[in-house]
Design a protein around this motif. Structure first.
Motif, PDB file in Angstrom:
ATOM      1  N   ARG A 130       0.830  -1.211   0.000  1.00 20.42           N
ATOM      2  CA  ARG A 130       0.000   0.000   0.000  1.00 20.42           C
ATOM      3  C   ARG A 130       0.866   1.264   0.000  1.00 20.42           C
ATOM      4  NH1 ARG A 130      -2.947   0.006   4.939  1.00 20.42           N
ATOM      5  NH2 ARG A 130      -1.322   1.359   5.695  1.00 20.42           N
ATOM      6  N   GLU A 131       1.924   1.270   0.837  1.00 16.60           N
ATOM      7  CA  GLU A 131       2.814   2.434   0.890  1.00 16.60           C
ATOM      8  C   GLU A 131       3.524   2.664  -0.437  1.00 16.60           C
ATOM      9  OE1 GLU A 131       5.381   1.702   4.245  1.00 16.60           O
ATOM     10  OE2 GLU A 131       3.764   2.045   5.692  1.00 16.60           O
ATOM     11  N   VAL A 132       3.987   1.582  -1.083  1.00 18.71           N
ATOM     12  CA  VAL A 132       4.646   1.709  -2.386  1.00 18.71           C
ATOM     13  C   VAL A 132       3.639   2.196  -3.424  1.00 18.71           C
ATOM     14  CG1 VAL A 132       5.759   0.431  -4.259  1.00 18.71           C
ATOM     15  CG2 VAL A 132       6.438   0.005  -1.897  1.00 18.71           C
ATOM     16  N   ASN A 133       2.444   1.637  -3.408  1.00 18.38           N
ATOM     17  CA  ASN A 133       1.404   2.058  -4.361  1.00 18.38           C
ATOM     18  C   ASN A 133       1.082   3.538  -4.199  1.00 18.38           C
ATOM     19  OD1 ASN A 133       1.191  -0.485  -5.509  1.00 18.38           O
ATOM     20  ND2 ASN A 133      -0.466  -1.122  -4.146  1.00 18.38           N
ATOM     21  N   GLU A 134       0.953   3.991  -2.948  1.00 19.22           N
ATOM     22  CA  GLU A 134       0.636   5.402  -2.706  1.00 19.22           C
ATOM     23  C   GLU A 134       1.787   6.319  -3.117  1.00 19.22           C
ATOM     24  OE1 GLU A 134      -0.458   5.596   1.432  1.00 19.22           O
ATOM     25  OE2 GLU A 134      -2.389   4.616   1.097  1.00 19.22           O
ATOM     26  N   SER A 135       3.013   5.912  -2.822  1.00 20.50           N
ATOM     27  CA  SER A 135       4.156   6.773  -3.145  1.00 20.50           C
ATOM     28  C   SER A 135       4.414   6.852  -4.646  1.00 20.50           C
ATOM     29  CB  SER A 135       5.416   6.297  -2.418  1.00 20.50           C
ATOM     30  OG  SER A 135       5.869   5.073  -2.961  1.00 20.50           O
ATOM     31  N   GLN A 136       4.079   5.795  -5.385  1.00 20.40           N
ATOM     32  CA  GLN A 136       4.312   5.783  -6.832  1.00 20.40           C
ATOM     33  C   GLN A 136       3.031   6.027  -7.629  1.00 20.40           C
ATOM     34  OE1 GLN A 136       6.435   2.210  -7.904  1.00 20.40           O
ATOM     35  NE2 GLN A 136       8.185   2.735  -6.620  1.00 20.40           N
ATOM     36  N   GLY A 137       1.919   6.231  -6.951  1.00 21.78           N
ATOM     37  CA  GLY A 137       0.656   6.500  -7.624  1.00 21.78           C
ATOM     38  C   GLY A 137       0.132   5.322  -8.420  1.00 21.78           C
ATOM     39  N   LEU A 138       0.394   4.107  -7.976  1.00 21.66           N
ATOM     40  CA  LEU A 138      -0.055   2.911  -8.694  1.00 21.66           C
ATOM     41  C   LEU A 138      -1.468   2.538  -8.257  1.00 21.66           C
ATOM     42  CD1 LEU A 138       3.185   0.763  -8.344  1.00 21.66           C
ATOM     43  CD2 LEU A 138       2.480   2.102 -10.320  1.00 21.66           C
ATOM     44  N   THR A 139      -2.332   2.279  -9.224  1.00 26.68           N
ATOM     45  CA  THR A 139      -3.710   1.877  -8.934  1.00 26.68           C
ATOM     46  C   THR A 139      -4.135   0.774  -9.891  1.00 26.68           C
ATOM     47  OG1 THR A 139      -4.590   3.566 -10.409  1.00 26.68           O
ATOM     48  CG2 THR A 139      -4.393   4.155  -8.069  1.00 26.68           C
ATOM     49  N   GLY A 140      -5.238   0.132  -9.585  1.00 29.88           N
ATOM     50  CA  GLY A 140      -5.824  -0.881 -10.471  1.00 29.88           C
ATOM     51  C   GLY A 140      -4.881  -2.044 -10.725  1.00 29.88           C
ATOM     52  N   GLU A 141      -4.756  -2.408 -11.999  1.00 27.29           N
ATOM     53  CA  GLU A 141      -3.931  -3.547 -12.389  1.00 27.29           C
ATOM     54  C   GLU A 141      -2.445  -3.314 -12.140  1.00 27.29           C
ATOM     55  OE1 GLU A 141      -4.785  -6.647 -13.630  1.00 27.29           O
ATOM     56  OE2 GLU A 141      -6.805  -6.046 -13.028  1.00 27.29           O
ATOM     57  N   LYS A 142      -2.012  -2.058 -12.149  1.00 22.79           N
ATOM     58  CA  LYS A 142      -0.594  -1.739 -11.955  1.00 22.79           C
ATOM     59  C   LYS A 142      -0.188  -1.742 -10.483  1.00 22.79           C
ATOM     60  CE  LYS A 142      -0.008   0.903 -16.154  1.00 22.79           C
ATOM     61  NZ  LYS A 142       0.503   2.124 -16.760  1.00 22.79           N
ATOM     62  N   ALA A 143      -1.161  -1.734  -9.581  1.00 20.37           N
ATOM     63  CA  ALA A 143      -0.875  -1.693  -8.147  1.00 20.37           C
ATOM     64  C   ALA A 143      -0.228  -3.003  -7.691  1.00 20.37           C
ATOM     65  CB  ALA A 143      -2.161  -1.450  -7.359  1.00 20.37           C
ATOM     66  N   LEU A 144       0.718  -2.880  -6.781  1.00 23.98           N
ATOM     67  CA  LEU A 144       1.386  -4.050  -6.218  1.00 23.98           C
ATOM     68  C   LEU A 144       0.461  -4.757  -5.224  1.00 23.98           C
ATOM     69  CD1 LEU A 144       4.922  -2.565  -5.476  1.00 23.98           C
ATOM     70  CD2 LEU A 144       4.286  -4.080  -7.347  1.00 23.98           C
ATOM     71  N   LYS A 145       0.536  -6.074  -5.219  1.00 23.60           N
ATOM     72  CA  LYS A 145      -0.252  -6.875  -4.299  1.00 23.60           C
ATOM     73  C   LYS A 145       0.703  -7.587  -3.339  1.00 23.60           C
ATOM     74  CE  LYS A 145      -3.838  -7.632  -7.749  1.00 23.60           C
ATOM     75  NZ  LYS A 145      -3.433  -6.442  -8.459  1.00 23.60           N
TER      76      LYS A 145
END
Length: 191
Positions: free
Chosen positions: A102-117
């Motif tokens: 979640r922190e990596v996704n928020e810092s890099q603006g990743l959402t949807g399919e590009k978001a890390l799981k």
């Protein structure tokens, strides 16, 4: 004194002496008053540096620490789980990896399919994984004592999925630690 009272005294003294010799022979042969039965066995741990006499153990608990950090040790731990249950740590591990993702996704603006799981989280550099198992005691002679059971380090290669590797290594170490946990336990678990 008359001869009758002297005779009674001699007989009494002989009986007392005979009984004393008989009981001393029984004590010496271990038939009565064995030390283990008179004095309770102390709870003693054997460690690599000697023995630890805990005395009466009030509580004990099993624990596991899981730490993951950059193998070059140039940064703080990416993952630091302390005092988790060795037999049930999966939820804490998943939650910690979810927080990182979640922190990596928020810092890099990743959402949807590009978001890390969390289940696919990996590193671009090698990471060092440290897994420790131990027993914590509160006791009469040692108010707080920790007995280290296992302490192992592993390298998690770059692009290797964290969750599956950490789970596999931690489960293996927990399984290997089970006999040592049982041997180091002084309090019987309720059935």
């Amino acid at each position: 004194m008359n001869s009758k009272s002297i005779g009674t005294s001699l007989v009494s003294a002989s009986v007392i002496l005979g009984v004393a010799i008989f009981f001393s022979a029984m004590v010496k042969s271990g038939l009565i008053l064995q030390k283990e039965k008179v004095q309770p066995k102390e709870n003693i741990l054997t460690t690599t540096v000697g023995h630890v006499n805990l005395g009466k153990v009030y509580s004990e608990s099993r624990g596991m620490n899981i730490t993951l950090h950059d193998a070059s040790e140039k940064s703080a731990a990416a993952l630091d789980l302390t005092n988790v249950d060795p037999n049930n740590f999966s939820k804490e591990l998943h939650d910690a990896l979810f927080k990182i993702a979640r922190e990596v996704n928020e810092s890099q603006g990743l959402t949807g399919e590009k978001a890390l799981k969390p289940e696919s989280l990996s590193g671009k550099v090698p990471f060092e994984l440290t897994v420790k198992t131990y027993m914590n005691y509160r006791s009469e002679n040692m108010p707080m004592y920790t007995l280290m059971i296992k302490n192992e380090n592993f390298i998690v290669d770059k692009n290797e999925v964290f969750e599956s590797r950490i789970t596999n290594e931690a489960e293996r170490i927990a399984k290997e630690s089970a006999p040592e946990f049982a041997a180091a336990s002084f309090i019987n678990a309720p059935m």
